[in-house]
Design a protein around this motif. Structure first.
Motif, PDB file in Angstrom:
ATOM      1  N   VAL A  74       1.145  -0.799   0.151  1.00  0.00           N
ATOM      2  CA  VAL A  74       0.384  -0.511  -0.105  1.00  0.00           C
ATOM      3  C   VAL A  74       0.830   1.233  -0.024  1.00  0.00           C
ATOM      4  O   VAL A  74       1.817   0.836   0.671  1.00  0.00           O
ATOM      5  CB  VAL A  74      -1.358   0.383   1.589  1.00  0.00           C
ATOM      6  CG1 VAL A  74      -1.499   1.674   1.565  1.00  0.00           C
ATOM      7  CG2 VAL A  74      -1.703  -1.318   1.226  1.00  0.00           C
ATOM      8  N   ALA A  75       0.402   1.963  -0.616  1.00  0.00           N
ATOM      9  CA  ALA A  75       0.901   3.768  -0.963  1.00  0.00           C
ATOM     10  C   ALA A  75       0.887   4.033   0.682  1.00  0.00           C
ATOM     11  O   ALA A  75      -0.712   4.535   0.454  1.00  0.00           O
ATOM     12  CB  ALA A  75       0.771   4.239  -2.339  1.00  0.00           C
ATOM     13  N   SER A  76       1.596   4.499   1.311  1.00  0.00           N
ATOM     14  CA  SER A  76       1.232   5.573   2.313  1.00  0.00           C
ATOM     15  C   SER A  76       1.225   6.904   1.979  1.00  0.00           C
ATOM     16  O   SER A  76       1.116   7.978   3.146  1.00  0.00           O
ATOM     17  CB  SER A  76       2.363   4.824   3.347  1.00  0.00           C
ATOM     18  OG  SER A  76       3.248   6.181   3.260  1.00  0.00           O
ATOM     19  N   GLY A  77       1.356   7.485   1.132  1.00  0.00           N
ATOM     20  CA  GLY A  77       1.791   8.478   1.084  1.00  0.00           C
ATOM     21  C   GLY A  77       3.008   9.579   1.403  1.00  0.00           C
ATOM     22  O   GLY A  77       2.801  10.887   1.133  1.00  0.00           O
ATOM     23  N   GLN A  78       3.572   8.553   2.253  1.00  0.00           N
ATOM     24  CA  GLN A  78       4.738   9.466   2.600  1.00  0.00           C
ATOM     25  C   GLN A  78       5.964   9.062   1.704  1.00  0.00           C
ATOM     26  O   GLN A  78       6.426   8.125   1.686  1.00  0.00           O
ATOM     27  CB  GLN A  78       4.951   9.170   3.929  1.00  0.00           C
ATOM     28  CG  GLN A  78       5.854   9.278   5.611  1.00  0.00           C
ATOM     29  CD  GLN A  78       5.417   9.582   6.435  1.00  0.00           C
ATOM     30  OE1 GLN A  78       4.467   8.827   6.632  1.00  0.00           O
ATOM     31  NE2 GLN A  78       6.126  10.289   7.212  1.00  0.00           N
ATOM     32  N   GLU A  79       6.529   9.891   1.584  1.00  0.00           N
ATOM     33  CA  GLU A  79       8.544   9.580   1.243  1.00  0.00           C
ATOM     34  C   GLU A  79       9.201   8.810   2.143  1.00  0.00           C
ATOM     35  O   GLU A  79       9.411  10.015   3.645  1.00  0.00           O
ATOM     36  CB  GLU A  79       8.834  10.604   0.450  1.00  0.00           C
ATOM     37  CG  GLU A  79      10.193  10.547  -0.668  1.00  0.00           C
ATOM     38  CD  GLU A  79      10.566  11.660  -0.967  1.00  0.00           C
ATOM     39  OE1 GLU A  79      11.761  11.995  -1.079  1.00  0.00           O
ATOM     40  OE2 GLU A  79       9.798  12.852  -1.214  1.00  0.00           O
ATOM     41  N   THR A  80       9.706   8.123   1.968  1.00  0.00           N
ATOM     42  CA  THR A  80      10.457   7.427   2.657  1.00  0.00           C
ATOM     43  C   THR A  80      11.761   7.331   2.621  1.00  0.00           C
ATOM     44  O   THR A  80      12.103   7.117   1.411  1.00  0.00           O
ATOM     45  CB  THR A  80      10.328   6.178   2.651  1.00  0.00           C
ATOM     46  OG1 THR A  80       8.851   5.606   3.172  1.00  0.00           O
ATOM     47  CG2 THR A  80      11.117   4.679   4.180  1.00  0.00           C
ATOM     48  N   THR A  81      12.966   8.134   3.042  1.00  0.00           N
ATOM     49  CA  THR A  81      14.318   8.303   2.914  1.00  0.00           C
ATOM     50  C   THR A  81      14.430   7.220   3.639  1.00  0.00           C
ATOM     51  O   THR A  81      14.668   6.470   4.190  1.00  0.00           O
ATOM     52  CB  THR A  81      14.596   9.300   3.584  1.00  0.00           C
ATOM     53  OG1 THR A  81      14.945   9.340   5.342  1.00  0.00           O
ATOM     54  CG2 THR A  81      14.235  10.539   2.681  1.00  0.00           C
ATOM     55  N   GLU A  82      16.082   6.976   2.790  1.00  0.00           N
ATOM     56  CA  GLU A  82      17.324   5.739   3.759  1.00  0.00           C
ATOM     57  C   GLU A  82      17.336   6.208   4.528  1.00  0.00           C
ATOM     58  O   GLU A  82      18.011   5.087   5.275  1.00  0.00           O
ATOM     59  CB  GLU A  82      18.561   5.848   2.552  1.00  0.00           C
ATOM     60  CG  GLU A  82      18.950   5.217   0.784  1.00  0.00           C
ATOM     61  CD  GLU A  82      19.917   5.337   0.666  1.00  0.00           C
ATOM     62  OE1 GLU A  82      20.940   5.672   0.871  1.00  0.00           O
ATOM     63  OE2 GLU A  82      19.971   5.021  -0.731  1.00  0.00           O
ATOM     64  N   ASP A  83      17.658   7.319   5.572  1.00  0.00           N
ATOM     65  CA  ASP A  83      17.718   7.569   7.048  1.00  0.00           C
ATOM     66  C   ASP A  83      16.705   7.033   7.430  1.00  0.00           C
ATOM     67  O   ASP A  83      16.749   6.250   8.577  1.00  0.00           O
ATOM     68  CB  ASP A  83      18.166   8.934   7.187  1.00  0.00           C
ATOM     69  CG  ASP A  83      19.444   8.893   6.412  1.00  0.00           C
ATOM     70  OD1 ASP A  83      20.312   8.482   6.493  1.00  0.00           O
ATOM     71  OD2 ASP A  83      19.908  11.111   6.280  1.00  0.00           O
ATOM     72  N   ASP A  84      15.667   7.547   6.740  1.00  0.00           N
ATOM     73  CA  ASP A  84      14.008   6.587   7.991  1.00  0.00           C
ATOM     74  C   ASP A  84      14.301   5.052   7.536  1.00  0.00           C
ATOM     75  O   ASP A  84      14.247   4.189   8.708  1.00  0.00           O
ATOM     76  CB  ASP A  84      13.049   6.868   6.485  1.00  0.00           C
ATOM     77  CG  ASP A  84      12.685   8.434   7.171  1.00  0.00           C
ATOM     78  OD1 ASP A  84      12.562   9.086   7.794  1.00  0.00           O
ATOM     79  OD2 ASP A  84      12.357   8.891   6.164  1.00  0.00           O
ATOM     80  N   ILE A  85      15.102   4.212   6.901  1.00  0.00           N
ATOM     81  CA  ILE A  85      14.445   3.099   6.513  1.00  0.00           C
ATOM     82  C   ILE A  85      16.227   2.501   7.894  1.00  0.00           C
ATOM     83  O   ILE A  85      16.127   2.000   8.728  1.00  0.00           O
ATOM     84  CB  ILE A  85      15.478   2.369   5.726  1.00  0.00           C
ATOM     85  CG1 ILE A  85      13.259   2.525   4.485  1.00  0.00           C
ATOM     86  CG2 ILE A  85      15.611   1.239   4.890  1.00  0.00           C
ATOM     87  CD1 ILE A  85      14.562   2.240   3.018  1.00  0.00           C
ATOM     88  N   ASP A  86      16.706   3.171   7.517  1.00  0.00           N
ATOM     89  CA  ASP A  86      18.174   2.830   8.850  1.00  0.00           C
ATOM     90  C   ASP A  86      17.950   3.035   9.886  1.00  0.00           C
ATOM     91  O   ASP A  86      18.251   1.737  10.581  1.00  0.00           O
ATOM     92  CB  ASP A  86      19.929   4.149   8.298  1.00  0.00           C
ATOM     93  CG  ASP A  86      20.217   3.419   7.171  1.00  0.00           C
ATOM     94  OD1 ASP A  86      19.990   2.565   6.341  1.00  0.00           O
ATOM     95  OD2 ASP A  86      21.280   3.981   6.095  1.00  0.00           O
ATOM     96  N   ILE A  88      15.052   2.351  11.288  1.00  0.00           N
ATOM     97  CA  ILE A  88      13.682   1.227  11.479  1.00  0.00           C
ATOM     98  C   ILE A  88      15.095   0.125  11.921  1.00  0.00           C
ATOM     99  O   ILE A  88      14.629  -0.593  12.908  1.00  0.00           O
ATOM    100  CB  ILE A  88      13.112   1.155  10.664  1.00  0.00           C
ATOM    101  CG1 ILE A  88      11.823   2.494  10.318  1.00  0.00           C
ATOM    102  CG2 ILE A  88      11.934   0.003  11.108  1.00  0.00           C
ATOM    103  CD1 ILE A  88      11.270   3.216   9.328  1.00  0.00           C
ATOM    104  N   ILE A  89      15.954  -0.223  10.744  1.00  0.00           N
ATOM    105  CA  ILE A  89      16.803  -1.754  10.922  1.00  0.00           C
ATOM    106  C   ILE A  89      17.341  -1.405  12.307  1.00  0.00           C
ATOM    107  O   ILE A  89      17.507  -2.179  12.837  1.00  0.00           O
ATOM    108  CB  ILE A  89      17.034  -1.378   9.419  1.00  0.00           C
ATOM    109  CG1 ILE A  89      15.651  -1.557   8.558  1.00  0.00           C
ATOM    110  CG2 ILE A  89      18.065  -2.402   9.451  1.00  0.00           C
ATOM    111  CD1 ILE A  89      17.119  -1.700   7.380  1.00  0.00           C
TER     112      ILE A  89
END
Length: 91
Positions: A74-86, A88-89
């Motif tokens: 599902v597209a949340s409509g919010q842009e996710t950056t590499e920093d966001d993913i880092d 979270i992980i």
């Protein structure tokens, strides 16, 4: 100055067969060195094809497999950056 090139028996045999076929079809005697020079020059002119030949091949995914892979996303409509993913992980 000529330099020797090592190759396995199958490759050497294929080169010899190519040399014989050139002689039969053109009537011209060519050396294996001339054949290799021609092949390298031709390959240098189309580098992309040669480079691609060394990549791991990938089988195209059919449409059903592609749709199955994307089911439930599902597209949340919010842009996710590499920093966001880092964040979270790795926290």
């Amino acid at each position: 100055m000529a330099t020797s090139v090592k190759m396995d028996e199958e490759t050497k045999s294929r080169l010899e067969r190519l040399q014989a076929e050139i002689r039969l079809k053109t009537g011209k005697q060519v050396t294996q060195q001339e054949i290799l020079e021609r092949l390298v020059n031709d390959a240098a002119e189309s580098k992309a094809d040669v480079i691609d030949s060394f990549r791991e091949s990938r089988v195209p995914v059919d449409n059903d497999a592609h749709e199955t892979f994307h089911e439930g996303t599902v597209a949340s409509g919010q842009e996710t950056t590499e920093d966001d993913i880092d964040g979270i992980i790795y926290g």
